[in-house]
Design an enzyme around this catalytic site. Structure first.
Site, mmCIF file in Angstrom:
data_model
loop_
_atom_site.group_PDB
_atom_site.id
_atom_site.type_symbol
_atom_site.label_atom_id
_atom_site.label_comp_id
_atom_site.label_asym_id
_atom_site.label_seq_id
_atom_site.Cartn_x
_atom_site.Cartn_y
_atom_site.Cartn_z
ATOM 1 N N TYR A 11 24.718 27.143 -39.631
ATOM 2 C CA TYR A 11 23.501 27.044 -40.451
ATOM 3 C C TYR A 11 22.738 28.373 -40.464
ATOM 4 C CZ TYR A 11 18.907 24.956 -41.719
ATOM 5 O OH TYR A 11 17.707 24.640 -42.302
ATOM 6 N N LYS B 139 21.914 30.666 -43.644
ATOM 7 C CA LYS B 139 20.507 30.882 -44.004
ATOM 8 C C LYS B 139 20.162 32.368 -44.063
ATOM 9 C CE LYS B 139 18.710 26.864 -44.823
ATOM 10 N NZ LYS B 139 18.615 26.485 -46.250
HETATM 11 P P1 NAI Z 1 16.393 16.872 -46.816
HETATM 12 O O1 NAI Z 1 17.624 16.386 -46.156
HETATM 13 O O2 NAI Z 1 15.299 15.896 -47.038
HETATM 14 O O3 NAI Z 1 16.728 17.545 -48.216
HETATM 15 C C1 NAI Z 1 17.944 18.161 -48.516
HETATM 16 C C2 NAI Z 1 18.475 17.535 -49.796
HETATM 17 O O4 NAI Z 1 19.653 18.217 -50.201
HETATM 18 C C3 NAI Z 1 18.859 16.063 -49.595
HETATM 19 O O5 NAI Z 1 18.155 15.247 -50.522
HETATM 20 C C4 NAI Z 1 20.361 16.055 -49.831
HETATM 21 O O6 NAI Z 1 20.843 14.849 -50.433
HETATM 22 C C5 NAI Z 1 20.545 17.270 -50.718
HETATM 23 N N1 NAI Z 1 21.909 17.804 -50.657
HETATM 24 C C6 NAI Z 1 22.682 17.982 -49.564
HETATM 25 N N2 NAI Z 1 23.869 18.483 -49.896
HETATM 26 C C7 NAI Z 1 23.866 18.653 -51.241
HETATM 27 C C8 NAI Z 1 24.809 19.155 -52.170
HETATM 28 N N3 NAI Z 1 26.011 19.574 -51.771
HETATM 29 N N4 NAI Z 1 24.464 19.212 -53.486
HETATM 30 C C9 NAI Z 1 23.241 18.778 -53.900
HETATM 31 N N5 NAI Z 1 22.314 18.266 -53.053
HETATM 32 C C10 NAI Z 1 22.620 18.207 -51.746
HETATM 33 O O7 NAI Z 1 15.853 18.082 -45.944
HETATM 34 P P2 NAI Z 1 14.686 19.172 -46.182
HETATM 35 O O8 NAI Z 1 14.112 19.439 -44.867
HETATM 36 O O9 NAI Z 1 13.821 18.781 -47.311
HETATM 37 O O10 NAI Z 1 15.545 20.466 -46.569
HETATM 38 C C11 NAI Z 1 15.334 21.258 -47.715
HETATM 39 C C12 NAI Z 1 15.761 22.673 -47.416
HETATM 40 O O11 NAI Z 1 14.848 23.259 -46.489
HETATM 41 C C13 NAI Z 1 17.147 22.808 -46.799
HETATM 42 O O12 NAI Z 1 17.792 23.929 -47.349
HETATM 43 C C14 NAI Z 1 16.851 23.045 -45.338
HETATM 44 O O13 NAI Z 1 17.874 23.737 -44.678
HETATM 45 C C15 NAI Z 1 15.572 23.874 -45.444
HETATM 46 N N6 NAI Z 1 14.787 23.910 -44.232
HETATM 47 C C16 NAI Z 1 14.061 22.835 -43.833
HETATM 48 C C17 NAI Z 1 13.303 22.921 -42.690
HETATM 49 C C18 NAI Z 1 12.437 21.802 -42.253
HETATM 50 O O14 NAI Z 1 11.681 21.983 -41.275
HETATM 51 N N7 NAI Z 1 12.462 20.656 -42.903
HETATM 52 C C19 NAI Z 1 13.318 24.110 -41.840
HETATM 53 C C20 NAI Z 1 14.054 25.213 -42.381
HETATM 54 C C21 NAI Z 1 14.768 25.091 -43.535
#
Ligand code: NAI
Length: 301
Positions: free
Chosen positions: A166, A170
């Site tokens: 990851y 990133k």
């Molecule tokens: P989340 O799991 O709620 O959202 C991620 C979304 O991406 C999900 O709805 C999932 O179904 C979708 N997804 C996964 N694989 C996919 C694919 N191959 N094609 C299309 N959609 C796909 O998690 P969150 O936290 O909202 O994450 C959003 C972004 O923020 C991610 O890139 C995550 O790595 C990043 N992030 C989040 C942090 C946090 O504290 N929540 C910290 C650092 C980064």
């Protein structure tokens, strides 16, 4: 000053069926953008798929008087990336904003991490952003307008146990955004990176009791600003969590110059480590050329 509005703008937001992506989609739509809500609809580890997550957000946007279309393709393939952008063109006829947000986790300590777990995470985060941005960038160049937002993580910027796959993905996104900021400059394409910390299904196991202070809603205003027409930033990384908004940057210390014309010994490097490592007077190069020019100028002093 007037409010930031997105009328006539079309935004593609990947992974917008939940978490941060959903919050961005709702806010941009509320402010007039037409939105492609992309989500594969699978689990945190990327397994499975379904249409209900994206559909639900499209429904919410519609109920609030906004305009959105669902797309269920994976970002992890070239075909999926093209199909996501094609959805924007078919439905809305243009593309102005891409928020690369989709993400999964396959955490393991390094020796236990299989090549499959590395590939799965790189495919979604890093290649996913390439796949979706590739065709969008060409269209943005032609239109002389574009706003790109990538999603990094403290795990990549600073390191985190058990997240080699990851973190590598990133940090790769930072490099991608930096290059697109440079290549897009003369076409009014701005490219920035957000490093969020917020309680979502992806992070709740890590954040535990701190999570409640890290509401998703703190992140969306920054994302909206960075993809707005008025955004004055490009080539930047901004960390956001719990109401704090802070620049993160890659800087370079002035360093130690070996005596002119002399290849120093390893011992000489050891002796001068304090000067090598001293960050006072650092600079923030805007490109590789910028760094090289500054280096040459320094050597000529
Ligand atoms: P989340 O799991 O709620 O959202 C991620 C979304 O991406 C999900 O709805 C999932 O179904 C979708 N997804 C996964 N694989 C996919 C694919 N191959 N094609 C299309 N959609 C796909 O998690 P969150 O936290 O909202 O994450 C959003 C972004 O923020 C991610 O890139 C995550 O790595 C990043 N992030 C989040 C942090 C946090 O504290 N929540 C910290 C650092 C980064």
């Amino acid at each position: 000053m007037s409010d930031l509005r997105f009328e006539d703008r079309v935004a593609v937001i990947t992974g917008a069926g939940g978490g941060l992506g959903r919050a961005y989609a709702l806010l941009l739509a509320q402010r007039g953008a037409r939105v492609v809500v992309n989500d594969l609809g699978g689990g945190v580890d990327g397994s499975g798929s379904g249409s209900s997550m994206a559909d639900k957000v499209v429904q919410e946007i519609g109920d609030a008087g906004g305009e959105a279309v669902a797309n269920y393709d994976t970002v992890a393939t070239v075909e999926g990336g093209d199909a996501i952008i094609q959805t924007a063109l078919d439905r809305f006829g243009r593309i102005d904003i891409v928020i690369n947000n989709a993400g999964i986790l396959r955490d393991k300590s390094f020796v236990k991490m299989s090549p499959k777990e590395v590939a799965a995470v790189l495919d979604v985060h890093l290649l996913g952003a390439f796949n979706v941005t590739r065709s969008a960038f060409a269209l943005m160049k032609n239109a002389n307008y574009g706003r790109l937002l990538f999603t990094t993580s403290a795990a990549g910027l600073f390191g985190n146990f058990g997240q080699a796959n990851y973190a590598a993905a990133k940090m790769g996104l930072v490099g991608l955004s930096n290059v697109l900021a440079i290549e897009g400059e003369k076409y009014n394409i701005k490219s920035n990176v957000i490093a969020p910390v917020a309680k979502t299904r992806l992070s709740e196991h890590v954040l535990s009791s701190f999570g409640d202070a890290l509401d998703i809603d703190y992140v969306k205003p920054l994302a909206a600003y960075l993809v707005s027409e008025e955004c004055s930033l490009t080539h930047e990384i901004i960390s956001v969590g719990g109401g704090r908004y802070a620049r993160v940057f890659v800087g370079e210390a002035p360093g130690w110059n070996a005596p002119s014309g002399e290849i120093p010994s390893p011992e000489a490097v050891r002796e001068n480590l304090d000067t090598v490592m001293n960050t006072s007077g650092f600079t923030i190069p805007r490109s590789a050329t910028d760094e090289i020019m500054a280096l040459v100028a320094r050597l000529q002093q």
